[in-house]
Design a protein around this motif. Sequence first.
Motif, mmCIF file in Angstrom:
data_model
loop_
_atom_site.group_PDB
_atom_site.id
_atom_site.type_symbol
_atom_site.label_atom_id
_atom_site.label_comp_id
_atom_site.label_asym_id
_atom_site.label_seq_id
_atom_site.Cartn_x
_atom_site.Cartn_y
_atom_site.Cartn_z
ATOM 1 N N TYR A 191 0.825 -1.213 0.000
ATOM 2 C CA TYR A 191 0.000 0.000 0.000
ATOM 3 C C TYR A 191 0.855 1.257 0.000
ATOM 4 N N LYS A 192 2.025 1.206 0.655
ATOM 5 C CA LYS A 192 2.876 2.404 0.708
ATOM 6 C C LYS A 192 3.408 2.780 -0.671
ATOM 7 N N GLU A 193 3.537 1.804 -1.582
ATOM 8 C CA GLU A 193 3.948 2.129 -2.948
ATOM 9 C C GLU A 193 2.810 2.794 -3.713
ATOM 10 N N CYS A 194 1.587 2.341 -3.469
ATOM 11 C CA CYS A 194 0.436 2.966 -4.140
ATOM 12 C C CYS A 194 0.333 4.444 -3.758
ATOM 13 N N LYS A 195 0.630 4.769 -2.504
ATOM 14 C CA LYS A 195 0.515 6.145 -2.039
ATOM 15 C C LYS A 195 1.599 7.047 -2.635
ATOM 16 N N LYS A 196 2.615 6.450 -3.239
ATOM 17 C CA LYS A 196 3.683 7.252 -3.838
ATOM 18 C C LYS A 196 3.413 7.593 -5.300
ATOM 19 N N LEU A 197 2.280 7.148 -5.851
ATOM 20 C CA LEU A 197 1.948 7.448 -7.243
ATOM 21 C C LEU A 197 0.910 8.570 -7.285
ATOM 22 N N VAL A 198 1.241 9.647 -8.006
ATOM 23 C CA VAL A 198 0.344 10.793 -8.149
ATOM 24 C C VAL A 198 0.014 10.946 -9.633
ATOM 25 N N LEU A 199 -1.277 10.938 -9.955
ATOM 26 C CA LEU A 199 -1.737 11.123 -11.337
ATOM 27 C C LEU A 199 -2.238 12.550 -11.501
ATOM 28 N N GLU A 200 -1.666 13.274 -12.467
ATOM 29 C CA GLU A 200 -2.043 14.661 -12.718
ATOM 30 C C GLU A 200 -2.862 14.754 -14.012
ATOM 31 N N PHE A 201 -3.981 15.506 -13.954
ATOM 32 C CA PHE A 201 -4.858 15.679 -15.104
ATOM 33 C C PHE A 201 -5.106 17.171 -15.333
ATOM 34 N N PRO A 202 -5.271 17.596 -16.585
ATOM 35 C CA PRO A 202 -5.584 19.009 -16.863
ATOM 36 C C PRO A 202 -6.932 19.402 -16.281
ATOM 37 N N GLU A 203 -7.023 20.634 -15.809
ATOM 38 C CA GLU A 203 -8.255 21.102 -15.176
ATOM 39 C C GLU A 203 -9.421 21.082 -16.152
ATOM 40 N N ILE A 204 -9.183 21.459 -17.400
ATOM 41 C CA ILE A 204 -10.270 21.518 -18.369
ATOM 42 C C ILE A 204 -10.902 20.148 -18.572
ATOM 43 N N GLN A 205 -10.099 19.067 -18.443
ATOM 44 C CA GLN A 205 -10.634 17.715 -18.604
ATOM 45 C C GLN A 205 -11.402 17.268 -17.358
ATOM 46 N N LEU A 206 -10.890 17.589 -16.181
ATOM 47 C CA LEU A 206 -11.585 17.209 -14.951
ATOM 48 C C LEU A 206 -12.939 17.891 -14.840
ATOM 49 N N SER A 207 -13.016 19.136 -15.291
ATOM 50 C CA SER A 207 -14.268 19.880 -15.169
ATOM 51 C C SER A 207 -15.358 19.353 -16.091
ATOM 52 N N GLN A 208 -15.006 18.518 -17.071
ATOM 53 C CA GLN A 208 -15.979 18.011 -18.040
ATOM 54 C C GLN A 208 -16.330 16.541 -17.817
ATOM 55 N N LEU A 209 -15.906 15.956 -16.688
ATOM 56 C CA LEU A 209 -16.181 14.543 -16.437
ATOM 57 C C LEU A 209 -17.648 14.330 -16.092
ATOM 58 N N ASN A 210 -18.177 13.177 -16.508
ATOM 59 C CA ASN A 210 -19.524 12.793 -16.096
ATOM 60 C C ASN A 210 -19.438 11.935 -14.835
ATOM 61 N N ASP A 211 -20.596 11.506 -14.317
ATOM 62 C CA ASP A 211 -20.625 10.769 -13.049
ATOM 63 C C ASP A 211 -19.888 9.440 -13.140
ATOM 64 N N THR A 212 -20.032 8.725 -14.265
ATOM 65 C CA THR A 212 -19.371 7.429 -14.412
ATOM 66 C C THR A 212 -17.852 7.585 -14.396
ATOM 67 N N GLU A 213 -17.361 8.578 -15.101
ATOM 68 C CA GLU A 213 -15.912 8.812 -15.129
ATOM 69 C C GLU A 213 -15.400 9.261 -13.767
ATOM 70 N N MET A 214 -16.212 10.029 -13.040
ATOM 71 C CA MET A 214 -15.842 10.432 -11.689
ATOM 72 C C MET A 214 -15.694 9.209 -10.788
ATOM 73 N N LEU A 215 -16.606 8.260 -10.920
ATOM 74 C CA LEU A 215 -16.556 7.056 -10.080
ATOM 75 C C LEU A 215 -15.289 6.252 -10.339
ATOM 76 N N ARG A 216 -14.834 6.231 -11.588
ATOM 77 C CA ARG A 216 -13.608 5.483 -11.894
ATOM 78 C C ARG A 216 -12.396 6.129 -11.234
ATOM 79 N N LEU A 217 -12.344 7.441 -11.253
ATOM 80 C CA LEU A 217 -11.238 8.127 -10.582
ATOM 81 C C LEU A 217 -11.322 7.943 -9.066
ATOM 82 N N LYS A 218 -12.540 7.968 -8.525
ATOM 83 C CA LYS A 218 -12.695 7.753 -7.085
ATOM 84 C C LYS A 218 -12.246 6.352 -6.688
ATOM 85 N N ALA A 219 -12.470 5.369 -7.569
ATOM 86 C CA ALA A 219 -12.034 3.998 -7.278
ATOM 87 C C ALA A 219 -10.514 3.929 -7.156
#
Length: 630
Positions: free
Chosen positions: A505-533
């Motif tokens: 688990y400590k290795e998982c916490k060392k990975l940071v995924l960066e996404f452009p703001e314009i793309q995050l602001s246009q996500l639908n609910d299904t895509e949000m759930l995948r990122l939350k997972a």
Amino acid sequence: MKFSSRIIVFTISCVVVAVLLVLLGGALTFRQLAFNQQQHQLRSVVEVIDGQLSVQPETPEFAQWLPNWLRAHNIQVLEVSNRGGVIYTFRELNYTGNSNSLVSYRYPLMAHPDFVIQIWVERPFKQLTYEPEAMLGIGGGVLIVALSLIAVFRWLKKIMFGAELLQTRGNQILAGRLRDVQVGSPKEWPNAASKAIEQLITQLLEARQERSRFDCIIRNHAFVDELTQLSNRTHFYNQLEAEIGDADAHTGAVLLVYLRGMDDVNYQYARNEGDAILQQSADALKQYTRRNIDVNLARFSGDAFALLMPLSTLDEAEDTAAGILKLLERIPLPEVADEDDFFYIGIAGYQYGDSAQLVIEQAEDALRVAQMQRHNGWYVVPRELSSTQTGKGSVRWRTLLQHVLSNEGLHYYQQDVVDEDGRVCYRELLARITDYQGEVINAGVFLPWAEKSGLQASFDEHALTFAMKYVKYTRQPISVNLNIATVIKQSVMRELLQWVFSVPYKECKKLVLEFPEIQLSQLNDTEMLRLKALNKKGIKLAVERAGQRVVSTQYISELKLEYLKLHTSLVRDIQIRQVNQLAVSSLVASCSDRVEVIAVGVERNEEWRVLQRLGVHYGQGFLFSKPEPI
């Protein structure tokens, strides 16, 4: 252990301990009373013997009846002695028990101080037998206590089930899933606390939405034109300076689109007619530039628009001007306007290190030259740009990028993100490729061409795979910039989840995924759930290029983000730009201690001091460190 289980165990433990203490205390008390009673009987025997010695000191005749009397008191051994020794001994010859287990008592005679009597008797209760009938009372009491405990256990379990539901809801609130638990179960207990939490969650969500809308309003007034909803002159100038100051950008072009006849239209007709022409022109420009999200479109002045085309050549800018002019000439104009003498475009190229003001002046000069032709058209300032990468052409770029992917020609650098004390927070991976001549090309140059060539996903997957392997060998977290469309693909999501379950688990916490703001602001609910997972499994999420476009910050409330990285255009020369300071303050307030804000492209101490004063405590740029190869 659950909260209700802890209470039940504690209650039952207290009752059981209390019952045991009562039984133990009663047994010890009863035992002491028995010994006291035995000693009382023995004192009466001693008093009788002492009295008889006073009556007949020489020849105690009581020795004839004393044995029977001692047997009646269950005395097994008795000795009367003085300084000269034992003068009288009684021993029960029929005693079959163990003489070593007898209890000894020693009594001095009150009337004869020189005499001492020592008595050996059996312990109390030795002959006592525990018949079932005699144990009914105690057994009945224990049974009543056990049944009462069972009843209390069931009662507590029933009333504490609601408390367990409330605790589960509280844990979900702490985890940031407010919308999932906005309405609680009617079985929650205490009911008043449940209703209070529902009301507070509703108010908090509404406050966050208001905060997001307020942030949009602030940035709209600062950076957006009210009529056309395009970027204004200030925002365009910020973007241009950021592009010119970015060594990765190499070259680009600025187009000024001027509507020459707007003064006549506004003079002859109501202002609404002129606003309608401006709105139609803005829509036409949006339509043409929609296919390329990297092009920045702005309303430069009352009757002029501006386009910023990063990584473009002057030839590509001329092709764009020709296409834009065709769309603008389709707009119906009033009679007072001359359709052939209305739209003009000035084009100026730029490269790294140029002055933004000088580029704007060159574009304005080109615009004036175009107007001298007295016919709709454009003019470009002739200039030789030094970049050898921008004008390769789509076919040559695709060939080069495919060659890089097939021959593992993609390599990475890393740059530190530090806090205000200089400690490294994490390191960002920066991709580089090498062309046929051996020149190193930055990601800012080749990734836009990779997107145009349909190879963006391949580069993203390569970077993600490298980051998942590299976190094993580094102490600091590693971030990687990705296109969100790549990550939410089922194949990539499956690969990420398999990696999560196969590493600590400590290795998982060392990975940071960066996404452009314009793309995050246009996500639908299904895509949000995948990122939350992904976030639930320990992978951290971050947003980059925040503030490049004016979009809603509602995604901050929807996702559990770790970092928000400001776009370079907001950071550059912020110490002299009040509007940028206002925009940064608004973004920091939107994060409201939920997300750490990072300033990207910090190059001077003056910028860093102002950013710290505005609430930004993390920075990235040449002021702190330069990219280093891995």
